[in-house]
Motif scaffolding. Sequence first.
Motif, PDB file in Angstrom:
ATOM      1  N   LEU A 107     -15.523   5.731 -17.508  1.00  0.00           N
ATOM      2  CA  LEU A 107     -14.523   4.762 -17.964  1.00  0.00           C
ATOM      3  C   LEU A 107     -15.121   3.364 -18.060  1.00  0.00           C
ATOM      4  N   ALA A 108     -15.818   2.954 -17.009  1.00  0.00           N
ATOM      5  CA  ALA A 108     -16.420   1.619 -16.981  1.00  0.00           C
ATOM      6  C   ALA A 108     -17.497   1.485 -18.056  1.00  0.00           C
TER       7      ALA A 108
ATOM      8  N   ALA B  52     -14.629  13.668 -21.513  1.00  0.00           N
ATOM      9  CA  ALA B  52     -14.276  13.120 -22.822  1.00  0.00           C
ATOM     10  C   ALA B  52     -13.036  12.239 -22.716  1.00  0.00           C
ATOM     11  N   LEU B  53     -12.070  12.644 -21.877  1.00  0.00           N
ATOM     12  CA  LEU B  53     -10.856  11.847 -21.667  1.00  0.00           C
ATOM     13  C   LEU B  53     -11.192  10.457 -21.134  1.00  0.00           C
ATOM     14  N   PHE B  54     -12.022  10.368 -20.109  1.00  0.00           N
ATOM     15  CA  PHE B  54     -12.301   9.072 -19.498  1.00  0.00           C
ATOM     16  C   PHE B  54     -13.200   8.202 -20.374  1.00  0.00           C
ATOM     17  N   LYS B  55     -14.111   8.815 -21.119  1.00  0.00           N
ATOM     18  CA  LYS B  55     -14.896   8.044 -22.084  1.00  0.00           C
ATOM     19  C   LYS B  55     -13.981   7.473 -23.166  1.00  0.00           C
ATOM     20  N   ALA B  56     -13.062   8.315 -23.648  1.00  0.00           N
ATOM     21  CA  ALA B  56     -12.138   7.878 -24.700  1.00  0.00           C
ATOM     22  C   ALA B  56     -11.194   6.803 -24.183  1.00  0.00           C
ATOM     23  N   LEU B  57     -10.727   6.952 -22.952  1.00  0.00           N
ATOM     24  CA  LEU B  57      -9.845   5.942 -22.384  1.00  0.00           C
ATOM     25  C   LEU B  57     -10.559   4.602 -22.262  1.00  0.00           C
ATOM     26  N   GLY B  58     -11.801   4.638 -21.817  1.00  0.00           N
ATOM     27  CA  GLY B  58     -12.581   3.405 -21.738  1.00  0.00           C
ATOM     28  C   GLY B  58     -12.731   2.738 -23.091  1.00  0.00           C
ATOM     29  N   ARG B  59     -13.084   3.518 -24.105  1.00  0.00           N
ATOM     30  CA  ARG B  59     -13.259   2.954 -25.452  1.00  0.00           C
ATOM     31  C   ARG B  59     -11.946   2.405 -26.008  1.00  0.00           C
ATOM     32  N   ALA B  60     -10.836   3.102 -25.739  1.00  0.00           N
ATOM     33  CA  ALA B  60      -9.543   2.640 -26.249  1.00  0.00           C
ATOM     34  C   ALA B  60      -9.113   1.345 -25.557  1.00  0.00           C
TER      35      ALA B  60
ATOM     36  N   VAL C  33      -9.563  -2.811  -5.862  1.00  0.00           N
ATOM     37  CA  VAL C  33     -10.064  -2.704  -7.234  1.00  0.00           C
ATOM     38  C   VAL C  33     -10.413  -4.088  -7.750  1.00  0.00           C
ATOM     39  N   LYS C  34     -11.629  -4.236  -8.227  1.00  0.00           N
ATOM     40  CA  LYS C  34     -12.063  -5.474  -8.881  1.00  0.00           C
ATOM     41  C   LYS C  34     -12.458  -5.115 -10.310  1.00  0.00           C
ATOM     42  N   LEU C  35     -11.918  -5.866 -11.273  1.00  0.00           N
ATOM     43  CA  LEU C  35     -12.090  -5.544 -12.687  1.00  0.00           C
ATOM     44  C   LEU C  35     -12.441  -6.782 -13.489  1.00  0.00           C
ATOM     45  N   ASP C  36     -13.402  -6.639 -14.395  1.00  0.00           N
ATOM     46  CA  ASP C  36     -13.713  -7.653 -15.396  1.00  0.00           C
ATOM     47  C   ASP C  36     -13.631  -6.974 -16.754  1.00  0.00           C
ATOM     48  N   LEU C  37     -12.630  -7.343 -17.553  1.00  0.00           N
ATOM     49  CA  LEU C  37     -12.442  -6.733 -18.879  1.00  0.00           C
ATOM     50  C   LEU C  37     -13.587  -7.046 -19.829  1.00  0.00           C
TER      51      LEU C  37
ATOM     52  N   ASP D 118     -16.598  -4.069 -16.097  1.00  0.00           N
ATOM     53  CA  ASP D 118     -17.220  -4.113 -14.782  1.00  0.00           C
ATOM     54  C   ASP D 118     -16.145  -3.726 -13.790  1.00  0.00           C
ATOM     55  N   LEU D 119     -16.369  -2.624 -13.089  1.00  0.00           N
ATOM     56  CA  LEU D 119     -15.335  -2.028 -12.260  1.00  0.00           C
ATOM     57  C   LEU D 119     -15.897  -1.688 -10.889  1.00  0.00           C
ATOM     58  N   GLU D 120     -15.239  -2.218  -9.866  1.00  0.00           N
ATOM     59  CA  GLU D 120     -15.576  -1.888  -8.483  1.00  0.00           C
ATOM     60  C   GLU D 120     -14.329  -1.326  -7.818  1.00  0.00           C
ATOM     61  N   ILE D 121     -14.475  -0.157  -7.232  1.00  0.00           N
ATOM     62  CA  ILE D 121     -13.357   0.465  -6.530  1.00  0.00           C
ATOM     63  C   ILE D 121     -13.834   0.969  -5.178  1.00  0.00           C
ATOM     64  N   GLN D 122     -13.157   0.531  -4.142  1.00  0.00           N
ATOM     65  CA  GLN D 122     -13.368   1.066  -2.799  1.00  0.00           C
ATOM     66  C   GLN D 122     -12.046   1.673  -2.349  1.00  0.00           C
ATOM     67  N   ALA D 123     -12.101   2.942  -1.982  1.00  0.00           N
ATOM     68  CA  ALA D 123     -10.872   3.636  -1.607  1.00  0.00           C
ATOM     69  C   ALA D 123     -11.089   4.456  -0.345  1.00  0.00           C
TER      70      ALA D 123
END
Length: 196
Positions: free
Chosen positions: A44-45, A166-174, A18-22, A51-56
Amino acid sequence: MNREALIERRTAETCIRVKLDLDGSGKWQGSSGIPFFDHLLAQLARHGLLDLEIQAEGDLEVDNHHTIEDIGICLGQAVKQALGDKAGINRYGHTLIPMDEALVQVVLDLSGRPYLAYNLDLAPGRIGSLETELLEEFLRAFVNHGALTLHVQKLAGRNGHHIAEALFKALGRAIREAASRDPRVEGIPSTKGNLV
């Protein structure tokens, strides 16, 4: 100061990066191997301006549980690392997001104390290949490893896709609101003097 993090986790069940830039612009890149979950992570991003990169890579032949949970662990660790000492942040985030008939509320506190109140009331089953029960597992792992307090609640809705999105959009905004810097906040936003 860059508020970025890179987290890698390797177990016998998964390999997650996971690479993240707040302070990003909402760019999403990567794959969990679970298409609908990737759609949620993109929301969410985008709405969190992360900026979110996830490789799983996970044992999806068993089921999705290990992969979803371990992504939650890594994303929580990434948020915690990127926040640093939390000086100057708003600390709290609150969002109501509608999507057609669905209405979801997310409230979070970057408190340093993990707690999840999960009241989404999603019907058991799948959305695409994603088991609805795994959304709670993802959030619990995210909360426990991000050391934050999170309340999620469905206020209206019947369609599982709409509720989850809606949950993931809201989580991103919060997250965006809580992690944002306020020039009026001096130091750590706590009378205790720390948020750990």
